[in-house]
Design an enzyme around this catalytic site. Sequence first.
Site, PDB file in Angstrom:
ATOM      1  N   SER A 147      35.673 -70.546 -20.926  1.00 57.73           N
ATOM      2  CA  SER A 147      34.457 -70.566 -20.116  1.00 57.73           C
ATOM      3  C   SER A 147      33.456 -71.583 -20.646  1.00 57.73           C
ATOM      4  CB  SER A 147      33.777 -69.197 -20.163  1.00 57.73           C
ATOM      5  OG  SER A 147      34.643 -68.201 -19.735  1.00 57.73           O
ATOM      6  N   HIS A 177      39.645 -73.738 -15.254  1.00 55.26           N
ATOM      7  CA  HIS A 177      38.730 -72.612 -15.373  1.00 55.26           C
ATOM      8  C   HIS A 177      38.758 -71.791 -14.093  1.00 55.26           C
ATOM      9  CE1 HIS A 177      34.357 -71.141 -16.178  1.00 55.26           C
ATOM     10  NE2 HIS A 177      35.255 -70.254 -16.546  1.00 55.26           N
ATOM     11  N   GLU A 213      37.494 -74.610 -11.672  1.00 53.43           N
ATOM     12  CA  GLU A 213      36.707 -75.714 -12.226  1.00 53.43           C
ATOM     13  C   GLU A 213      37.659 -76.504 -13.133  1.00 53.43           C
ATOM     14  OE1 GLU A 213      33.466 -74.405 -14.812  1.00 53.43           O
ATOM     15  OE2 GLU A 213      32.123 -75.926 -13.979  1.00 53.43           O
ATOM     16  N   ASN A 250      29.096 -72.048 -16.010  1.00 50.17           N
ATOM     17  CA  ASN A 250      28.396 -71.152 -16.934  1.00 50.17           C
ATOM     18  C   ASN A 250      27.076 -71.707 -17.446  1.00 50.17           C
ATOM     19  OD1 ASN A 250      29.879 -68.725 -16.995  1.00 50.17           O
ATOM     20  ND2 ASN A 250      31.562 -69.920 -17.828  1.00 50.17           N
TER      21      ASN A 250
HETATM   22  P1  NAD Z   1      39.905 -60.511 -22.723  1.00 54.81           P
HETATM   23  O1  NAD Z   1      39.200 -60.056 -23.937  1.00 54.81           O
HETATM   24  O2  NAD Z   1      39.977 -59.588 -21.533  1.00 54.81           O
HETATM   25  O3  NAD Z   1      41.419 -60.914 -23.080  1.00 54.81           O
HETATM   26  C1  NAD Z   1      41.749 -61.789 -24.119  1.00 54.81           C
HETATM   27  C2  NAD Z   1      43.178 -61.508 -24.528  1.00 54.81           C
HETATM   28  O4  NAD Z   1      43.577 -62.522 -25.467  1.00 54.81           O
HETATM   29  C3  NAD Z   1      43.355 -60.159 -25.248  1.00 54.81           C
HETATM   30  O5  NAD Z   1      44.341 -59.396 -24.569  1.00 54.81           O
HETATM   31  C4  NAD Z   1      43.817 -60.551 -26.658  1.00 54.81           C
HETATM   32  O6  NAD Z   1      44.762 -59.642 -27.201  1.00 54.81           O
HETATM   33  C5  NAD Z   1      44.455 -61.909 -26.382  1.00 54.81           C
HETATM   34  N1  NAD Z   1      44.598 -62.741 -27.583  1.00 54.81           N
HETATM   35  C6  NAD Z   1      43.754 -62.874 -28.635  1.00 54.81           C
HETATM   36  N2  NAD Z   1      44.270 -63.734 -29.543  1.00 54.81           N
HETATM   37  C7  NAD Z   1      45.470 -64.148 -29.033  1.00 54.81           C
HETATM   38  C8  NAD Z   1      46.474 -65.029 -29.510  1.00 54.81           C
HETATM   39  N3  NAD Z   1      46.366 -65.660 -30.671  1.00 54.81           N
HETATM   40  N4  NAD Z   1      47.571 -65.228 -28.746  1.00 54.81           N
HETATM   41  C9  NAD Z   1      47.715 -64.584 -27.557  1.00 54.81           C
HETATM   42  N5  NAD Z   1      46.783 -63.724 -27.063  1.00 54.81           N
HETATM   43  C10 NAD Z   1      45.671 -63.524 -27.787  1.00 54.81           C
HETATM   44  O7  NAD Z   1      39.246 -61.902 -22.309  1.00 54.81           O
HETATM   45  P2  NAD Z   1      39.121 -62.576 -20.859  1.00 54.81           P
HETATM   46  O8  NAD Z   1      37.877 -62.112 -20.215  1.00 54.81           O
HETATM   47  O9  NAD Z   1      40.427 -62.458 -20.140  1.00 54.81           O
HETATM   48  O10 NAD Z   1      38.879 -64.090 -21.269  1.00 54.81           O
HETATM   49  C11 NAD Z   1      39.937 -64.954 -21.586  1.00 54.81           C
HETATM   50  C12 NAD Z   1      39.468 -66.375 -21.454  1.00 54.81           C
HETATM   51  O11 NAD Z   1      39.055 -66.604 -20.099  1.00 54.81           O
HETATM   52  C13 NAD Z   1      38.258 -66.704 -22.336  1.00 54.81           C
HETATM   53  O12 NAD Z   1      38.383 -68.033 -22.769  1.00 54.81           O
HETATM   54  C14 NAD Z   1      37.098 -66.556 -21.364  1.00 54.81           C
HETATM   55  O13 NAD Z   1      35.989 -67.318 -21.738  1.00 54.81           O
HETATM   56  C15 NAD Z   1      37.714 -67.069 -20.096  1.00 54.81           C
HETATM   57  N6  NAD Z   1      37.092 -66.631 -18.833  1.00 54.81           N
HETATM   58  C16 NAD Z   1      36.683 -65.343 -18.688  1.00 54.81           C
HETATM   59  C17 NAD Z   1      36.128 -64.950 -17.481  1.00 54.81           C
HETATM   60  C18 NAD Z   1      35.715 -63.524 -17.255  1.00 54.81           C
HETATM   61  O14 NAD Z   1      35.077 -63.249 -16.224  1.00 54.81           O
HETATM   62  N7  NAD Z   1      36.040 -62.607 -18.125  1.00 54.81           N
HETATM   63  C19 NAD Z   1      35.988 -65.865 -16.418  1.00 54.81           C
HETATM   64  C20 NAD Z   1      36.458 -67.170 -16.596  1.00 54.81           C
HETATM   65  C21 NAD Z   1      36.999 -67.537 -17.815  1.00 54.81           C
END
Ligand code: NAD
Length: 282
Positions: free
Chosen positions: A117, A138, A150, A188
């Site tokens: 993000s 993104h 994005e 963001n």
């Molecule tokens: P989340 O916390 O729901 O999930 C993250 C996952 O990554 C977890 O299941 C964790 O076990 C796993 N993980 C951690 N270290 C790891 C590794 N070394 N190898 C493999 N898996 C690993 O997070 P999320 O909300 O899904 O966010 C994930 C990404 O997407 C982030 O970069 C976030 O900024 C981005 N993002 C999030 C949103 C949102 O609305 N939540 C929107 C757009 C982008």
Amino acid sequence: MSKVAVVGAGTMGNGIAHVFAQHGWETVLSDVSEAALANGLATIGKNVERLEKKGAISRQLAADTLGRIKTSKSLDAAKDAELVVEAATENPDIKFDIFEDLDRLAPKGAILASNTSSISITEIAKQTRRPDRIIGMHFMNPVPLMPLVEIVKGKETSADTVAKTVEIAKQLGKIPVEVNDAPGFVSNRVLMPMINEAIFCVDEGVATPEAVDQVMKLGMNHPLGPLALADLIGLDVCLAIMKVLQDGLDAQKYRPAPLLEKMVANGQLGRKSGQGFYVYRD
Ligand code: NAD
């Protein structure tokens, strides 16, 4: 069949895997956590079923979608992928390690995309020997429903990588929009200070969370109030993004609301933990 590896099975990773599989990609969803993989698959199952019930996809496509998804606890899943989309925890050290490994494991020509993000794509690319093939892809939450991707171009991302990634996003039925790499990109940089300001309003007793969200929904025509949206995104993710804006742009202007810091420290992360500005029971 095209093959994608999705790294991270959380909120975003399971949605990304779902969308690729639904559009014909052989998909491996990988995570270090067995529980995250199980939850991710269960969520995909529920979402696919919902789409089928609504008549948005056929029974055959629902079955094919689920049939195309495998899970793995290892990044070896990237070995024969033409594209990897990383959606692991929003933490630079975690992402840098993952990209170093992916660079070693994935085929030389593969594009390695990050769903980050806010973390710099140029910095992520520096962890690899293929900075021309590193790009931000993104997706928005919830991935199966939101049209935008994005597309974030790092300093060294090649025109070929951008063109291929744009094509893939279109093939997934999404609308790609290209932006340059800068803290928070566009989405963001604009969204998160609004959410942070909404949290300051609650923190300073200006209004309740319900009232803040009502004002923005009824007065600004937002489909979701900023605090309900923060719960959907994950408060830990919101805090991580504010810190990237703070470090990369202006320490005072982007200072995270103290209440946001406090809630994350208390494990109140929004929907995924069952409690944020609202309580979630499913
Ligand atoms: P989340 O916390 O729901 O999930 C993250 C996952 O990554 C977890 O299941 C964790 O076990 C796993 N993980 C951690 N270290 C790891 C590794 N070394 N190898 C493999 N898996 C690993 O997070 P999320 O909300 O899904 O966010 C994930 C990404 O997407 C982030 O970069 C976030 O900024 C981005 N993002 C999030 C949103 C949102 O609305 N939540 C929107 C757009 C982008």
